[in-house]
Design a protein around this motif. Structure first.
Motif, mmCIF file in Angstrom:
data_model
loop_
_atom_site.group_PDB
_atom_site.id
_atom_site.type_symbol
_atom_site.label_atom_id
_atom_site.label_comp_id
_atom_site.label_asym_id
_atom_site.label_seq_id
_atom_site.Cartn_x
_atom_site.Cartn_y
_atom_site.Cartn_z
ATOM 1 N N PRO A 83 3.355 -12.775 14.469
ATOM 2 C CA PRO A 83 2.500 -13.285 13.427
ATOM 3 C C PRO A 83 2.561 -14.780 13.976
ATOM 4 C CG PRO A 83 4.928 -12.936 13.261
ATOM 5 C CD PRO A 83 4.579 -12.052 14.528
ATOM 6 N N ASP A 84 1.252 -15.679 13.252
ATOM 7 C CA ASP A 84 1.107 -16.848 13.516
ATOM 8 C C ASP A 84 1.699 -17.668 12.488
ATOM 9 O OD1 ASP A 84 -0.921 -16.532 15.936
ATOM 10 O OD2 ASP A 84 -2.018 -15.596 14.122
ATOM 11 N N LEU A 85 2.904 -18.679 12.924
ATOM 12 C CA LEU A 85 3.870 -19.075 11.827
ATOM 13 C C LEU A 85 3.959 -20.549 12.157
ATOM 14 C CD1 LEU A 85 6.643 -16.092 12.053
ATOM 15 C CD2 LEU A 85 5.125 -16.673 10.295
ATOM 16 N N PRO A 86 4.129 -21.358 11.028
ATOM 17 C CA PRO A 86 4.718 -22.823 11.325
ATOM 18 C C PRO A 86 5.879 -22.974 12.141
ATOM 19 C CG PRO A 86 5.036 -22.076 9.049
ATOM 20 C CD PRO A 86 4.440 -20.807 9.653
ATOM 21 N N PRO A 87 5.750 -24.066 12.620
ATOM 22 C CA PRO A 87 6.881 -24.324 13.607
ATOM 23 C C PRO A 87 8.371 -24.240 12.767
ATOM 24 C CG PRO A 87 5.790 -26.649 13.172
ATOM 25 C CD PRO A 87 4.884 -25.156 12.353
ATOM 26 N N ASP A 88 8.495 -24.579 11.550
ATOM 27 C CA ASP A 88 9.849 -24.758 10.930
ATOM 28 C C ASP A 88 10.256 -23.352 10.313
ATOM 29 O OD1 ASP A 88 7.976 -24.745 8.846
ATOM 30 O OD2 ASP A 88 8.974 -26.225 7.821
ATOM 31 N N LYS B 17 1.460 -21.047 14.917
ATOM 32 C CA LYS B 17 1.529 -20.649 16.615
ATOM 33 C C LYS B 17 1.961 -19.395 16.618
ATOM 34 C CE LYS B 17 0.196 -24.912 17.839
ATOM 35 N NZ LYS B 17 -1.170 -25.128 18.525
ATOM 36 N N PRO B 18 1.734 -18.630 17.737
ATOM 37 C CA PRO B 18 2.199 -17.290 17.730
ATOM 38 C C PRO B 18 3.750 -17.252 17.822
ATOM 39 C CG PRO B 18 0.363 -17.486 19.242
ATOM 40 C CD PRO B 18 0.586 -18.807 18.675
ATOM 41 N N HIS B 19 4.352 -16.418 17.087
ATOM 42 C CA HIS B 19 5.910 -16.497 16.958
ATOM 43 C C HIS B 19 6.424 -15.124 17.719
ATOM 44 C CE1 HIS B 19 9.957 -16.620 15.448
ATOM 45 N NE2 HIS B 19 9.884 -17.822 14.859
ATOM 46 N N TYR C 82 4.590 -17.604 1.690
ATOM 47 C CA TYR C 82 3.208 -17.895 1.376
ATOM 48 C C TYR C 82 3.063 -19.138 2.083
ATOM 49 C CZ TYR C 82 -0.635 -20.295 -1.196
ATOM 50 O OH TYR C 82 -1.815 -20.711 -1.354
ATOM 51 N N TYR C 83 2.035 -19.506 2.941
ATOM 52 C CA TYR C 83 1.774 -20.726 3.527
ATOM 53 C C TYR C 83 0.325 -21.240 3.120
ATOM 54 C CZ TYR C 83 1.071 -24.209 7.471
ATOM 55 O OH TYR C 83 0.842 -25.255 8.326
ATOM 56 N N ASP C 84 0.679 -22.435 2.640
ATOM 57 C CA ASP C 84 -0.897 -23.176 2.346
ATOM 58 C C ASP C 84 -1.094 -24.410 3.007
ATOM 59 O OD1 ASP C 84 0.924 -24.576 0.886
ATOM 60 O OD2 ASP C 84 -0.163 -24.536 -0.950
#
Length: 276
Positions: free
Chosen positions: A40-45, A121-123, A112-114
């Motif tokens: 997955p592509d995820l936010p850093p936090d 980034k790839p996680h 949910y990310y908006d």
């Protein structure tokens, strides 16, 4: 009930659904896109969700949930005819493919990310996910579908006082006569967003209400079966290097209350598993 009256009533229950078939046609890794499986592509936090074994099962221990899919919502705009989904952002889906436990998770099923997609980034998948909980990346190809309730849901929640008494194959045969596409069967089950779930055994609306009442005790709102809608249902992943049938020819069902979907609240999504 006369057949034509029943057909007219069935059409009054029609909803738009988005169906999708999975393909191993990969996209550039630098492009944030919809994917099932893979990384997955995820936010850093982002904090990866875990099965905590709150019931203290002796055969289970704390372990990370499996990544099921990320859905880029702006890709769905042409297909979301009723405008039910957010028009931007990404929905991430997780499930415990080790124990198939659906009662503990609740607020860990969907994220949910908006925000800014450039921050994603790839996680890498965390250690502790079993081989059964990992599968290669697939992309999805969408189309719209005029959808009708399954026989199980119709007979329990939509039947009127003058019941249409035919079940199972007869129900679907007459639904096809009304102009609906035959429901997915075990050999060709597809992914689906919105509409009605392609039920394998038992309707899941009552299970969603039970989960809501059991796991969301702080809520003052009552929940009824028809408050819920199919947010996402998994289909089969089949390729030369992967065969994922979600536990004996089954599906995962992610159901959400209509008012929560309208408010972009994905903290109380019920997930259920049915096998073939």
């Amino acid at each position: 009930m006369e057949k034509q009256a029943w057909i007219d009533y069935l059409k009054s229950l029609e909803k738009n659904a988005i169906t999708a078939t999975a393909s191993r046609q990969l996209k550039p890794p630098t492009q944030i896109h919809t994917k099932v499986g893979g990384i997955p592509d995820l936010p850093p936090d982002f904090e990866w969700p875990y099965f905590e074994n709150l019931r203290k099962w002796p055969t289970s221990s704390r372990h990370p949930l499996s990544f099921i899919a990320q859905i880029r919502l702006d890709e769905l705009i042409p297909y979301d005819i009723e405008h039910l989904l957010p028009s931007r952002g990404i929905l991430y889906f997780f499930f415990d493919l080790e124990t198939y436990e659906d009662q503990e998770l609740w607020d860990k099923n969907v994220f949910y990310y908006d925000g800014d997609l450039a921050l994603l980034k790839p996680h890498p998948l965390p250690e502790g996910i079993s081989d059964e909980g990992r599968f290669p990346e697939f992309t999805l190809n969408y189309q719209t579908l005029r959808d009708h309730p399954s026989c199980q849901e119709y007979c329990k929640y939509y039947d009127r006082e003058q019941k249409y008494e035919k079940w199972d194959e007869s129900y679907e045969v007459d639904a096809e006569e009304a102009g609906y596409v035959a429901r997915s069967i075990c050999d060709d089950r597809v992914f689906k967003l919105l509409g009605y779930g392609d039920i394998i055994q038992n309707e899941v609306l009552s299970s969603a209400v039970y989960q809501y009442q059991s796991l969301c005790s702080e809520s003052q709102e009552e929940s009824q079966p028809l408050d819920w809608i199919n947010l996402f249902q998994t289909g089969f992943l089949i390729s030369s290097d992967c065969q994922e049938y979600w536990g004996d020819g089954g599906s995962l069902y992610f159901y959400i209350r209509k008012q929560d979907l309208k408010n972009k609240n994905f903290h109380h999504v019920c997930v259920m598993h049915e096998c073939g």
